[in-house]
Enzyme design. Structure first.
Site, PDB file in Angstrom:
ATOM      1  N   GLY A   1     -51.423  33.740 -30.163  1.00 21.88           N
ATOM      2  CA  GLY A   1     -52.838  33.743 -30.757  1.00 21.88           C
ATOM      3  C   GLY A   1     -53.805  32.743 -30.187  1.00 21.88           C
ATOM      4  O   GLY A   1     -53.471  32.300 -29.119  1.00 21.88           O
ATOM      5  N   ASP A   2     -54.603  32.244 -30.904  1.00 16.15           N
ATOM      6  CA  ASP A   2     -55.556  31.591 -30.334  1.00 16.15           C
ATOM      7  C   ASP A   2     -55.284  30.114 -30.065  1.00 16.15           C
ATOM      8  O   ASP A   2     -55.449  29.738 -29.090  1.00 16.15           O
ATOM      9  CB  ASP A   2     -56.999  31.336 -31.470  1.00 16.15           C
ATOM     10  CG  ASP A   2     -56.452  30.587 -32.588  1.00 16.15           C
ATOM     11  OD1 ASP A   2     -55.409  31.182 -33.151  1.00 16.15           O
ATOM     12  OD2 ASP A   2     -57.089  29.788 -33.274  1.00 16.15           O
TER      13      ASP A   2
ATOM     14  N   GLY B   1     -46.644  31.643 -34.338  1.00 11.99           N
ATOM     15  CA  GLY B   1     -45.781  32.391 -35.276  1.00 11.99           C
ATOM     16  C   GLY B   1     -45.415  33.503 -34.736  1.00 11.99           C
ATOM     17  O   GLY B   1     -46.076  34.210 -33.762  1.00 11.99           O
TER      18      GLY B   1
ATOM     19  N   GLY C   1     -45.071  22.060 -29.744  1.00 14.84           N
ATOM     20  CA  GLY C   1     -44.938  22.049 -28.427  1.00 14.84           C
ATOM     21  C   GLY C   1     -46.467  22.128 -27.567  1.00 14.84           C
ATOM     22  O   GLY C   1     -46.408  22.501 -26.466  1.00 14.84           O
TER      23      GLY C   1
ATOM     24  N   GLU D   1     -55.481  34.544 -48.420  1.00 14.35           N
ATOM     25  CA  GLU D   1     -54.773  33.258 -48.691  1.00 14.35           C
ATOM     26  C   GLU D   1     -55.690  32.219 -48.637  1.00 14.35           C
ATOM     27  O   GLU D   1     -56.157  30.856 -48.905  1.00 14.35           O
ATOM     28  CB  GLU D   1     -53.721  32.945 -47.947  1.00 14.35           C
ATOM     29  CG  GLU D   1     -54.022  32.956 -46.365  1.00 14.35           C
ATOM     30  CD  GLU D   1     -52.950  32.726 -45.315  1.00 14.35           C
ATOM     31  OE1 GLU D   1     -51.539  32.595 -45.954  1.00 14.35           O
ATOM     32  OE2 GLU D   1     -52.983  32.915 -44.085  1.00 14.35           O
TER      33      GLU D   1
ATOM     34  N   ARG E   1     -44.871  39.326 -41.873  1.00 17.46           N
ATOM     35  CA  ARG E   1     -44.599  38.834 -40.668  1.00 17.46           C
ATOM     36  C   ARG E   1     -43.369  39.713 -40.239  1.00 17.46           C
ATOM     37  O   ARG E   1     -43.049  39.428 -39.050  1.00 17.46           O
ATOM     38  CB  ARG E   1     -44.658  37.540 -40.550  1.00 17.46           C
ATOM     39  CG  ARG E   1     -45.906  36.551 -40.614  1.00 17.46           C
ATOM     40  CD  ARG E   1     -46.456  36.359 -39.350  1.00 17.46           C
ATOM     41  NE  ARG E   1     -45.347  35.319 -38.823  1.00 17.46           N
ATOM     42  CZ  ARG E   1     -45.526  33.768 -39.302  1.00 17.46           C
ATOM     43  NH1 ARG E   1     -46.492  33.579 -39.999  1.00 17.46           N
ATOM     44  NH2 ARG E   1     -44.518  32.968 -38.676  1.00 17.46           N
TER      45      ARG E   1
ATOM     46  N   THR F   1     -51.101  38.650 -33.195  1.00 19.12           N
ATOM     47  CA  THR F   1     -51.158  37.988 -34.443  1.00 19.12           C
ATOM     48  C   THR F   1     -51.335  39.057 -35.700  1.00 19.12           C
ATOM     49  O   THR F   1     -52.201  40.012 -35.578  1.00 19.12           O
ATOM     50  CB  THR F   1     -52.567  36.800 -34.781  1.00 19.12           C
ATOM     51  OG1 THR F   1     -52.704  36.741 -36.037  1.00 19.12           O
ATOM     52  CG2 THR F   1     -53.676  37.393 -34.000  1.00 19.12           C
ATOM     53  N   ILE F   2     -50.509  38.862 -36.905  1.00 26.01           N
ATOM     54  CA  ILE F   2     -50.963  39.531 -37.955  1.00 26.01           C
ATOM     55  C   ILE F   2     -52.339  39.540 -38.270  1.00 26.01           C
ATOM     56  O   ILE F   2     -52.700  40.555 -39.012  1.00 26.01           O
ATOM     57  CB  ILE F   2     -49.998  39.594 -38.976  1.00 26.01           C
ATOM     58  CG1 ILE F   2     -50.098  38.217 -39.797  1.00 26.01           C
ATOM     59  CG2 ILE F   2     -48.437  39.908 -38.701  1.00 26.01           C
ATOM     60  CD1 ILE F   2     -49.369  38.202 -40.930  1.00 26.01           C
ATOM     61  N   ASP F   3     -52.929  38.486 -38.206  1.00 26.57           N
ATOM     62  CA  ASP F   3     -54.087  38.328 -38.874  1.00 26.57           C
ATOM     63  C   ASP F   3     -55.423  39.034 -38.116  1.00 26.57           C
ATOM     64  O   ASP F   3     -56.510  38.973 -39.041  1.00 26.57           O
ATOM     65  CB  ASP F   3     -54.683  36.853 -38.752  1.00 26.57           C
ATOM     66  CG  ASP F   3     -53.751  36.024 -39.287  1.00 26.57           C
ATOM     67  OD1 ASP F   3     -52.883  36.253 -40.288  1.00 26.57           O
ATOM     68  OD2 ASP F   3     -53.430  34.743 -38.838  1.00 26.57           O
TER      69      ASP F   3
ATOM     70  N   ARG G   1     -55.056  33.781 -42.742  1.00 29.81           N
ATOM     71  CA  ARG G   1     -55.630  32.444 -42.398  1.00 29.81           C
ATOM     72  C   ARG G   1     -57.049  32.342 -42.861  1.00 29.81           C
ATOM     73  O   ARG G   1     -57.380  32.904 -44.274  1.00 29.81           O
ATOM     74  CB  ARG G   1     -55.516  32.102 -40.637  1.00 29.81           C
ATOM     75  CG  ARG G   1     -54.358  31.591 -40.382  1.00 29.81           C
ATOM     76  CD  ARG G   1     -54.481  30.943 -39.016  1.00 29.81           C
ATOM     77  NE  ARG G   1     -55.012  31.715 -38.006  1.00 29.81           N
ATOM     78  CZ  ARG G   1     -55.283  31.303 -36.780  1.00 29.81           C
ATOM     79  NH1 ARG G   1     -54.926  30.008 -36.334  1.00 29.81           N
ATOM     80  NH2 ARG G   1     -55.790  31.899 -36.003  1.00 29.81           N
TER      81      ARG G   1
ATOM     82  N   ASP H   1     -57.380  38.310 -36.184  1.00 22.68           N
ATOM     83  CA  ASP H   1     -58.773  37.434 -36.008  1.00 22.68           C
ATOM     84  C   ASP H   1     -59.093  36.990 -34.652  1.00 22.68           C
ATOM     85  O   ASP H   1     -59.898  35.915 -34.412  1.00 22.68           O
ATOM     86  CB  ASP H   1     -58.389  36.007 -36.932  1.00 22.68           C
ATOM     87  CG  ASP H   1     -57.345  35.325 -36.451  1.00 22.68           C
ATOM     88  OD1 ASP H   1     -56.514  35.692 -35.500  1.00 22.68           O
ATOM     89  OD2 ASP H   1     -57.147  34.216 -37.112  1.00 22.68           O
TER      90      ASP H   1
ATOM     91  N   ARG I   1     -48.517  16.009 -27.476  1.00 24.07           N
ATOM     92  CA  ARG I   1     -47.257  15.860 -27.951  1.00 24.07           C
ATOM     93  C   ARG I   1     -47.174  14.886 -29.071  1.00 24.07           C
ATOM     94  O   ARG I   1     -47.776  13.516 -28.669  1.00 24.07           O
ATOM     95  CB  ARG I   1     -46.339  15.254 -26.837  1.00 24.07           C
ATOM     96  CG  ARG I   1     -44.674  15.125 -27.577  1.00 24.07           C
ATOM     97  CD  ARG I   1     -43.833  14.714 -26.331  1.00 24.07           C
ATOM     98  NE  ARG I   1     -43.206  15.953 -25.699  1.00 24.07           N
ATOM     99  CZ  ARG I   1     -42.076  15.890 -24.722  1.00 24.07           C
ATOM    100  NH1 ARG I   1     -42.044  14.827 -24.249  1.00 24.07           N
ATOM    101  NH2 ARG I   1     -41.721  17.200 -24.246  1.00 24.07           N
TER     102      ARG I   1
ATOM    103  N   LEU J   1     -43.285  38.147 -46.010  1.00 28.14           N
ATOM    104  CA  LEU J   1     -42.882  39.463 -45.866  1.00 28.14           C
ATOM    105  C   LEU J   1     -43.654  40.443 -44.881  1.00 28.14           C
ATOM    106  O   LEU J   1     -43.446  41.424 -44.093  1.00 28.14           O
ATOM    107  CB  LEU J   1     -42.894  40.235 -47.264  1.00 28.14           C
ATOM    108  CG  LEU J   1     -41.741  39.734 -48.183  1.00 28.14           C
ATOM    109  CD1 LEU J   1     -42.137  40.337 -49.640  1.00 28.14           C
ATOM    110  CD2 LEU J   1     -40.336  40.021 -47.636  1.00 28.14           C
TER     111      LEU J   1
ATOM    112  N   ARG K   1     -50.340  38.868 -63.728  1.00 31.54           N
ATOM    113  CA  ARG K   1     -49.052  38.328 -62.876  1.00 31.54           C
ATOM    114  C   ARG K   1     -49.797  38.206 -61.411  1.00 31.54           C
ATOM    115  O   ARG K   1     -50.397  38.911 -61.211  1.00 31.54           O
ATOM    116  CB  ARG K   1     -48.096  39.577 -63.085  1.00 31.54           C
ATOM    117  CG  ARG K   1     -47.542  39.731 -64.548  1.00 31.54           C
ATOM    118  CD  ARG K   1     -46.586  38.440 -64.922  1.00 31.54           C
ATOM    119  NE  ARG K   1     -45.915  38.700 -66.208  1.00 31.54           N
ATOM    120  CZ  ARG K   1     -46.586  38.253 -67.228  1.00 31.54           C
ATOM    121  NH1 ARG K   1     -47.929  38.036 -67.490  1.00 31.54           N
ATOM    122  NH2 ARG K   1     -45.811  38.680 -68.432  1.00 31.54           N
TER     123      ARG K   1
ATOM    124  N   ARG L   1     -51.453  45.830 -67.212  1.00 28.82           N
ATOM    125  CA  ARG L   1     -51.610  44.179 -66.625  1.00 28.82           C
ATOM    126  C   ARG L   1     -52.719  44.151 -65.394  1.00 28.82           C
ATOM    127  O   ARG L   1     -52.850  45.037 -64.700  1.00 28.82           O
ATOM    128  CB  ARG L   1     -50.154  43.935 -66.045  1.00 28.82           C
ATOM    129  CG  ARG L   1     -49.340  43.406 -67.254  1.00 28.82           C
ATOM    130  CD  ARG L   1     -47.984  42.898 -66.586  1.00 28.82           C
ATOM    131  NE  ARG L   1     -47.296  42.282 -67.474  1.00 28.82           N
ATOM    132  CZ  ARG L   1     -46.085  42.414 -67.461  1.00 28.82           C
ATOM    133  NH1 ARG L   1     -45.354  42.690 -66.645  1.00 28.82           N
ATOM    134  NH2 ARG L   1     -45.299  41.526 -68.658  1.00 28.82           N
TER     135      ARG L   1
END
Ligand code: F6P
Length: 359
Positions: free
Chosen positions: A116-117, A11, A76, A236, A288, A139-141, A185, A143, A81, A286, A279, A176
């Site tokens: 990433g990994d 990603g 890929g 997540e 990323r 990676t944004i994670d 991840r 990790d 494959r 967003l 809510r 609220r």
């Protein structure tokens, strides 16, 4: 003159373009080398996509640009494959020799893979076959265990924190409970860092299975004390005690499973448990996109420059890493280890000491 290839795997993450720029400029001004880009990651390498010559002019305005001009795909893997047969069955083929052949065809003296990994795991298997590859962690994670930080993470935290700031004002107006689902991840870094920075009351992370009763008790206690809104951040990958992670796509041989949707589950459980309005916002991709923060631009620039150093040192099979304030490198075999939030560590303890609950 050497000819260096670069591809961006997996990603995207804010800062990838800054890495490409840094590699091109450092290769040119430090070494007098040419850099070519392989479009669409390993998939593009296997497909024989013609390399794009990356000139100084081409990368001139890339520093603030999110995404990657080279394209990113989560497909890929040359060792697996996926081939769909006419009868609907699926085969997995090892086409790694093809990847090596493509690198030769493209006349690459070395290849830089930013990823990433997953990207590093593939590179780790290509190097023993003769590929001259070095890696840049992305990676944004955040990790990856062997580097203190990856670029993209700071930008993702900023986006998530800004979202919390915005949710706070509307939560307060309407009295609220606002639930914000963030990415990461199986690691809770984005949730933890943005949750603390954005003043969350509860942070649910994969490393600490949650009991929703604890969250609801916290919300009630806040109300009893006069605060009529609450902010809950859910990673997540979070899951209830004894329950499973939530996937909005289960995945099969062809499609990868996709985490997501736990925020709605948590929102429903809170709504059932308290008498109030809830809510849910799923922040999704967003996190990323958009301009990398100055910190991510700086890190990406450092990583790109260090990748050139690794090539000069012929440290094939190594990934750039940041340890403290020192740039170093680690073997791919170590680079693929993942890093998780320590449930008993000082960061979580500090958050608990602020009154934040983890469910
Ligand atoms: O690894 C980065 C990440 O954004 C994760 O946080 C998230 O689970 C995943 O990628 C989403 O992947 P995709 O872009 O394929 O939906």
């Amino acid at each position: 003159m050497k000819r260096i290839g670069i591809l961006t795997g997996g990603g995207d993450a804010p800062g990838l373009n800054a890495v490409i720029r840094s590699v091109v400029l450092t290769a040119k001004y430090r070494c007098g080398w040419e850099v070519v880009g392989i479009r669409e990651g390993y998939d593009g390498l296997l497909a024989g996509n013609p390399p794009v010559v990356l000139t100084e002019e081409r990368v001139r305005d890339l520093l603030p640009r999110g995404g990657t001009i080279l394209g990113a795909v989560n497909r890929g893997n040359p060792f697996v494959r996926v081939v769909e047969r006419e009868d609907g069955t699926v085969d997995y083929l090892d086409v790694s020799e093809e990847a090596i052949r493509r690198m030769e065809e493209h006349r690459l003296d070395a290849l830089i893979v930013a990823g990433g990994d997953g990207t590093m795991a593939i590179a780790n298997k290509l190097v023993p076959l003769g590929a001259r590859i070095v890696g840049v962690p992305k990676t944004i994670d955040n990790d990856l265990d062997q580097t203190d930080v990856t670029f993209g993470f700071d930008t993702a935290i900023l986006t998530a924190t800004e979202a919390l700031d915005k949710l706070q004002t509307t939560a307060e107006s309407h009295h609220r409970v606002m639930v914000l689902e963030v990415m990461g991840r199986n690691a809770g870094w984005i949730a933890l860092k943005s949750g603390v920075a954005g003043g969350a009351d509860a942070i649910l992370i994969p490393e600490i299975p949650f009991d929703i009763a604890v969250v609801n008790d916290k919300i009630r206690a806040l109300r009893a004390a006069g605060r009529r809104y609450s902010l809950v951040v859910v990673a997540e990958g979070a899951a209830p005690i004894g329950g499973d992670q939530h996937y909005y796509i289960k995945g099969d041989g062809l499609m990868q499973p996709r985490l997501g949707g736990i925020g709605y589950l948590v929102g429903n459980l809170i709504a059932e448990g308290i008498d109030g309005d809830v809510r849910v916002t799923v922040l999704g991709h967003l996190q990323r996109g958009g301009q990398p923060t100055p910190r991510d631009r700086w890190l990406a620039t450092q990583f790109g420059a260090e990748a050139i150093q690794l090539i000069l040192d012929e440290k094939w099979g190594h990934m750039v890493a940041l340890h403290g304030s020192t740039l170093t490198s680690v073997p791919f075999a170590d680079a693929i280890k993942l890093k998780f939030v320590d449930p008993n560590g000082t960061l979580v303890q500090m958050a608990r000491n602020l009154g934040i609950v983890f469910g």
